[in-house]
Design a protein around this motif. Sequence first.
Motif, PDB file in Angstrom:
ATOM      1  N   SER A  94      -5.752   2.244  -1.363  1.00  0.00           N
ATOM      2  CA  SER A  94      -5.600   2.489   0.082  1.00  0.00           C
ATOM      3  C   SER A  94      -6.415   3.658   0.590  1.00  0.00           C
ATOM      4  CB  SER A  94      -4.138   2.792   0.413  1.00  0.00           C
ATOM      5  OG  SER A  94      -3.316   1.769  -0.033  1.00  0.00           O
ATOM      6  N   SER A 115       0.845  -1.185   0.000  1.00  0.00           N
ATOM      7  CA  SER A 115       0.000   0.000   0.000  1.00  0.00           C
ATOM      8  C   SER A 115       0.884   1.241   0.000  1.00  0.00           C
ATOM      9  CB  SER A 115      -0.862  -0.017   1.271  1.00  0.00           C
ATOM     10  OG  SER A 115      -1.178   1.298   1.667  1.00  0.00           O
ATOM     11  N   GLY A 152      -2.937  -3.679  -1.927  1.00  0.00           N
ATOM     12  CA  GLY A 152      -2.842  -2.250  -2.283  1.00  0.00           C
ATOM     13  C   GLY A 152      -3.027  -2.025  -3.770  1.00  0.00           C
TER      14      GLY A 152
END
Lengths: 193, 244
Positions: free
Chosen positions: B175, B128, B207
């Motif tokens: 995210s 992420s 992510g």
Amino acid sequence: MTFSVLAGLKKFNIPHKFVVKNIYEYYAKWIREGKLKVNSDWNKDLKVKFTVQDPCQIVRKTYGDPIAEDLRFVVKSVVGEENFIDMQPNRSNNYCCGGGGGFLQSGYKEQRLAYGRLKDAQIQATGADYCIAGCHNCHAQIHELSEHYGKGYGVVHLWTLICLSLGILGPNERAYLHDDLKEVNVFHPETEM
Amino acid sequence: MTDLPIRLGAKKESSTFLEKVKQILPEGGNLNSCLTCGACSSGCPATGLENMDPRKFLRMAALGMDEEIQKTKWVWMCTMCQRCIYVCPMQINIPQLVYNARALWPREQRPKGILGSCDMALRNESRSAMGTSPEDFQFTVEDVLAEYQEAQPEFAGMEAPIDKEGAEFFLNQNSREPVTEPDEMLPLWKILHLAGADWTYGSKGWGGENYCLFLADDDAWKQITSTTAKQADDLGCKTYLNTE
């Protein structure tokens, strides 16, 4: 992400067994199959107008015009064909909004807004109340363009409108809807926070 | 009175930036095929920024002006959207020229925001750009799901699985939702639920963004894509599904 995964798998010869798809294709498929019973009745009298941004990564750089058609099929199904106004040029020939390629994080804000002037002009020319942006970079950039250049059109995710048309959009899932749509077709209004 | 002549091709042709990029691109990216028509520049929103445009950038590379190519900040203002390739009669890959020009910058001198987001993604296996850990992601997903199952009883049976083996779809997630606006995950989950989709997130590689690509950091880009691809394969998912 669509582009970075596909291009990365190819560029670095990363072994994998799956196929890479984008969800627009499935939204369209599920609507055609009757799994998502969307309709545009909510907007029959309101006549709120929408245009749509073609995300470069998904349309021009990956799946081309066929997915742009799926995107339009979904949009028209949920807002009503008569309430959709395409920007010009469009589909694979559309302009980038200026949010991609890391521009949003690069620190060159003045240049980024100058870059986006073209996108803002395209949207303003449609007269739409909202621009649908199915990509986070596009969403953030176009939102800023709307405020910076002063027109004030809304910028919404596609999933918000699909759920609105299905009558399952709760009161706390409307952060990007303006006052004109805050009270429309609310699912469990008593849960408003 | 006369200005000094501009010296072109001062370097050996084979060692110019353009030649190096040509060697790594299929068909050499058609980088020698420019007709100078200007279709690229006339339809490029980045034309004029930093007194640059796609045609000019390509011409400068063709003329071996590598120092200028290496210096211009314009490479961070071109979004590599590929509209120039789309309208080019010769399909010249100017965005790859830009990508490789970004890579000429010492890593620590590349824009801080992009660099920071790439480095965040390298911190843990979520990948992420906000550095969110797999545990935090799982907590948020479970918490928000439970809240909505109660608030909207029609969706009491809705799922938002993480690491469900054999699910058809491996879904990634930007995210921004779990970290800053978790309520925005709900519309997507509800759509998947109504469509009867068999889907899962991965605890690794969930992510949905990749700033290492924008940073022109090949090793990091490869690492991010490898993590998410391996997780999707390990779970036996047939389709890697992107929301963007």
